[in-house]
Design a protein around this motif. Structure first.
Motif, PDB file in Angstrom:
ATOM      1  N   HIS A   1       0.810  -1.211   0.000  1.00 27.77           N
ATOM      2  CA  HIS A   1       0.000   0.000   0.000  1.00 27.77           C
ATOM      3  C   HIS A   1       0.851   1.272   0.000  1.00 27.77           C
ATOM      4  N   GLY A   2       0.211   2.321  -0.381  1.00 31.50           N
ATOM      5  CA  GLY A   2       0.869   3.634  -0.336  1.00 31.50           C
ATOM      6  C   GLY A   2       1.720   3.865  -1.570  1.00 31.50           C
ATOM      7  N   ASP A   3       2.055   5.137  -1.819  1.00 22.64           N
ATOM      8  CA  ASP A   3       2.935   5.448  -2.941  1.00 22.64           C
ATOM      9  C   ASP A   3       4.326   4.913  -2.642  1.00 22.64           C
ATOM     10  N   HIS A   4       4.877   4.221  -3.604  1.00 23.82           N
ATOM     11  CA  HIS A   4       6.213   3.645  -3.410  1.00 23.82           C
ATOM     12  C   HIS A   4       6.828   3.380  -4.780  1.00 23.82           C
ATOM     13  N   PRO A   5       8.152   3.311  -4.833  1.00 19.42           N
ATOM     14  CA  PRO A   5       8.802   2.997  -6.101  1.00 19.42           C
ATOM     15  C   PRO A   5       8.736   1.493  -6.364  1.00 19.42           C
ATOM     16  N   THR A   6       8.692   1.097  -7.628  1.00 25.78           N
ATOM     17  CA  THR A   6       8.779  -0.321  -7.982  1.00 25.78           C
ATOM     18  C   THR A   6       9.710  -0.483  -9.169  1.00 25.78           C
ATOM     19  N   VAL A   7      10.622  -1.432  -9.049  1.00 25.81           N
ATOM     20  CA  VAL A   7      11.432  -1.850 -10.196  1.00 25.81           C
ATOM     21  C   VAL A   7      11.184  -3.329 -10.379  1.00 25.81           C
ATOM     22  N   ALA A   8      10.786  -3.730 -11.593  1.00 20.18           N
ATOM     23  CA  ALA A   8      10.541  -5.150 -11.869  1.00 20.18           C
ATOM     24  C   ALA A   8      10.965  -5.488 -13.286  1.00 20.18           C
ATOM     25  N   PHE A   9      11.632  -6.616 -13.415  1.00 19.09           N
ATOM     26  CA  PHE A   9      12.076  -7.114 -14.720  1.00 19.09           C
ATOM     27  C   PHE A   9      11.482  -8.496 -14.956  1.00 19.09           C
ATOM     28  N   THR A  10      11.314  -8.867 -16.241  1.00 18.07           N
ATOM     29  CA  THR A  10      10.758 -10.181 -16.545  1.00 18.07           C
ATOM     30  C   THR A  10      11.497 -10.803 -17.724  1.00 18.07           C
ATOM     31  N   PRO A  11      12.132 -11.960 -17.511  1.00 18.52           N
ATOM     32  CA  PRO A  11      12.905 -12.600 -18.585  1.00 18.52           C
ATOM     33  C   PRO A  11      12.068 -13.545 -19.443  1.00 18.52           C
ATOM     34  N   TRP A  12      12.557 -13.822 -20.653  1.00 24.78           N
ATOM     35  CA  TRP A  12      11.859 -14.764 -21.535  1.00 24.78           C
ATOM     36  C   TRP A  12      12.688 -15.999 -21.828  1.00 24.78           C
ATOM     37  N   SER A  13      13.861 -16.108 -21.220  1.00 31.26           N
ATOM     38  CA  SER A  13      14.692 -17.286 -21.488  1.00 31.26           C
ATOM     39  C   SER A  13      15.499 -17.598 -20.242  1.00 31.26           C
ATOM     40  N   VAL A  14      16.121 -18.767 -20.275  1.00 30.29           N
ATOM     41  CA  VAL A  14      16.944 -19.180 -19.138  1.00 30.29           C
ATOM     42  C   VAL A  14      18.181 -18.295 -19.045  1.00 30.29           C
ATOM     43  N   SER A  15      18.815 -18.017 -20.192  1.00 27.62           N
ATOM     44  CA  SER A  15      20.039 -17.223 -20.094  1.00 27.62           C
ATOM     45  C   SER A  15      19.720 -15.788 -19.674  1.00 27.62           C
ATOM     46  N   GLU A  16      18.574 -15.272 -20.102  1.00 26.10           N
ATOM     47  CA  GLU A  16      18.199 -13.926 -19.658  1.00 26.10           C
ATOM     48  C   GLU A  16      17.832 -13.914 -18.166  1.00 26.10           C
ATOM     49  N   THR A  17      17.363 -15.033 -17.654  1.00 33.79           N
ATOM     50  CA  THR A  17      17.079 -15.113 -16.215  1.00 33.79           C
ATOM     51  C   THR A  17      18.366 -14.894 -15.419  1.00 33.79           C
TER      52      THR A  17
END
Lengths: 187, 379
Positions: free
Chosen positions: B134-150
């Motif tokens: 809850h509340g205003d907060h920063p978010t950083v999120a990444f999402t990979p599409w392969s094992v090597s990118e993970t």
């Protein structure tokens, strides 16, 4: 090389996901091809449906799942009934007749092999049927080299079981190459 | 099982572990849950080998609390979970955001809500990653599409968390987490590793854990190094003690959000293919980008001018880049393994200039190239 799609299906506990990993490892690590392995299984550790899929290709593999397998291994009647309709026309069906009464579609290459019985006869236990199946699959299709599958089996099975698993692998290859009457009927 | 040239067949969850260790992970606390379990399983074995610590806590709330504590004690810390656990961690993720505690949260998405479908893939936690706490907060999120990118994105998660003093989320999904692919990992010396900024002053000489000085990110001492500082989930002033001063409170909230916003361009990772002159642009991410990539090829072979935009950074949402890469399109298609989440961000990015069509799939089976191809033809 074209994209070859392989599905290994049966029940949880039959070792099909391990078989899928070994096959993909044989292709990727030892044969230098591209390979992707995925799986789907239920929450149970034994029983329930289990399925491993492997795609082998010289090209990059985008979509990682199998919809129309070129090669289908079925080790339970349930898996057979569920997936037999997906087999690509002219594809290869390998059925473990210890557990399955196959009804192969017209034009399919069919290998009816008592894989679980062969495992029991060769190793004294049913648990190596997945490795027998890999031997049969490789001998029937040549999808990976004999050398690669042997190395991959030896690298993945538990320590102390390499010899017995290589025996199971070889038994699976032999039954395809030299089918005994009434057991390895390729037609 | 390492072949010639370092080739290995590796699972996404395993690549996440390798990436975390390469980035300097030394503490993991978690409560195992499908389809993330392999991450905990492997780290239980690997962390003690590098002098790190692994704790299986009594639940997900405690796991996230332990991660925050370990990070404040100076270790690079991570937890891994799936939807149900991600829900439970939200309160302490908010604490980490406000208290500016660097840490990495891996969510291997499965079908929800609630216990859902434990072994089946979904992309239903995209908005929870942004607004779960809850509340205003920063978010950083990444999402990979392969094992090597993970592997590479897990390293990025740690580097961003350390540099920005903020929690960073890696959104995996059951397909990528459990999939095994051929990878060649870079040697350790080739991996860029960022460490948090430490105080420039010695203990006892006026260190403030929440005074950014000339910059916008304060240095972070480790508890145990001799510095005295206070950490709280209450809005606090630059000394770290609670405040009800409206100006100090507004300054803090703005600062923690702006530190991410200001670095938006550098945090943005996005790929595109064949978007120039495309009539239809498919915007996809994570596991869905793989059938989408094939579907775009199928469309081009069928004479349809289609292009692909793949989102790697989900938060902050790369709105300017999405607008630029889709500018010439007549239609945008957004396939997702949910009933409509990122599609709203895409709509907002193009601000009504281009019709945006959503293709959602739930039920636990990865979208097929044919399904996306049919939708491309339809739009």
């Amino acid at each position: 090389m074209k994209r070859t799609e392989i599905r290994l299906a049966g029940e949880g506990g039959q070792g099909l996901i391990l078989a899928g990993i070994i096959l993909a490892e044989a292709a990727a690590v030892y044969d230098g091809a591209n390979a992707v392995q995925t799986q789907s299984y239920g929450p149970e550790s034994r029983g329930g449906a289990s399925k491993a899929e492997v795609i082998i290709s010289e090209d990059e593999i985008d979509y990682p799942k199998v919809n129309r397998p070129d090669i289908l291994l079925v080790m339970s009647q349930l898996a057979h009934d569920k997936y037999i309709g997906d087999l690509r026309p002219g594809g290869t069906l390998i059925a473990d007749t210890s557990n399955v009464t196959p009804r192969a579609p017209e034009g399919a290459r069919v290998f009816e092999l008592p894989l679980t019985d062969i495992s029991v006869n060769t190793t004294g236990r049913a648990i190596a049927a997945n490795i027998v199946a890999l031997g049969a699959l490789v001998a029937a299709t040549g999808v990976v080299s004999k050398d690669a599958i042997e190395k991959a089996v030896a690298a993945r099975v538990p320590a102390g079981t390499v010899e017995v698993n290589l025996r199971a692998l070889n038994a699976g290859m032999e039954v395809v190459r030299r089918p005994a009457t009434g057991s390895g009927d390729a037609h | 099982m390492v072949g010639a040239g370092g080739v290995r067949l590796m699972q996404g969850n395993e690549a996440c572990v390798e990436g975390a260790l390469a980035a300097g992970l030394r503490f993991f606390a978690g409560y195992p849950i499908t389809p993330s379990t392999e991450i905990a399983e492997l780290l239980a074995e690997r962390l003690p080998q590098v002098g790190g610590a692994f704790i299986q806590m009594e639940d997900e709330l405690a796991s996230m609390g332990a991660v925050v504590g370990a990070s404040l004690a100076g270790l690079k810390a991570m937890t891994a979970t799936s939807g149900p656990g991600f829900s439970l961690k939200q309160e302490n993720i908010g604490f980490a955001a406000l208290a500016e505690v660097p840490c990495v949260i891996v969510d291997v998405q499965r079908v929800g809500p609630s216990t859902g479908m434990p072994t089946s893939p979904a992309q239903g936690d995209v908005m929870q990653a942004r607004w779960g706490t809850h509340g205003d907060h920063p978010t950083v999120a990444f999402t990979p599409w392969s094992v090597s990118e993970t592997f590479s994105l897990t390293v990025t998660c740690f580097n961003v968390a350390e540099e920005l003093r903020t929690p960073v989320i890696l959104l995996l999904d059951e397909v990528i987490g459990h999939m095994r692919e051929k990878v060649v990992l870079p040697p350790p010396e080739a991996v860029t590793v960022v460490d948090r900024k430490k105080p420039a002053v010695p203990p006892g000489e006026g260190y403030s854990a929440y005074d950014p000085g000339d910059g916008d990110i304060p240095p972070l001492a480790a508890f145990g190094d001799g510095y005295r500082f206070h950490v709280t989930g209450l809005l606090h002033d630059r000394s770290g003690f609670p405040t009800n001063d409206p100006e100090e409170a507004a300054y803090l909230l703005n600062r923690i959000c702006e530190k991410v916003e200001r670095r938006r361009a550098r945090l943005t990772m996005i790929e595109s293919r064949d978007v120039h002159g495309a009539d239809v642009v498919v915007v996809a991410y994570g596991c869905t980008a793989r059938p989408a990539s094939r579907a775009v090829r199928m469309a081009r072979e069928a004479g349809i001018r289609a292009g692909l935009v793949r989102l790697i950074t989900l938060w902050p949402f790369p709105r300017e880049d999405v607008a630029r890469l889709t500018a010439g399109a007549r239609r945008i298609l957004v396939p997702e393994m949910n009933l409509g989440q990122i599609v709203h961000e895409v709509e907002s990015a193009v601000a009504g200039r281009i019709p945006v069509v959503h293709l959602g799939k739930v039920g636990g089976v990865l979208m097929t190239p044919e399904e996306i191809f049919e939708a491309v033809k339809g739009v």
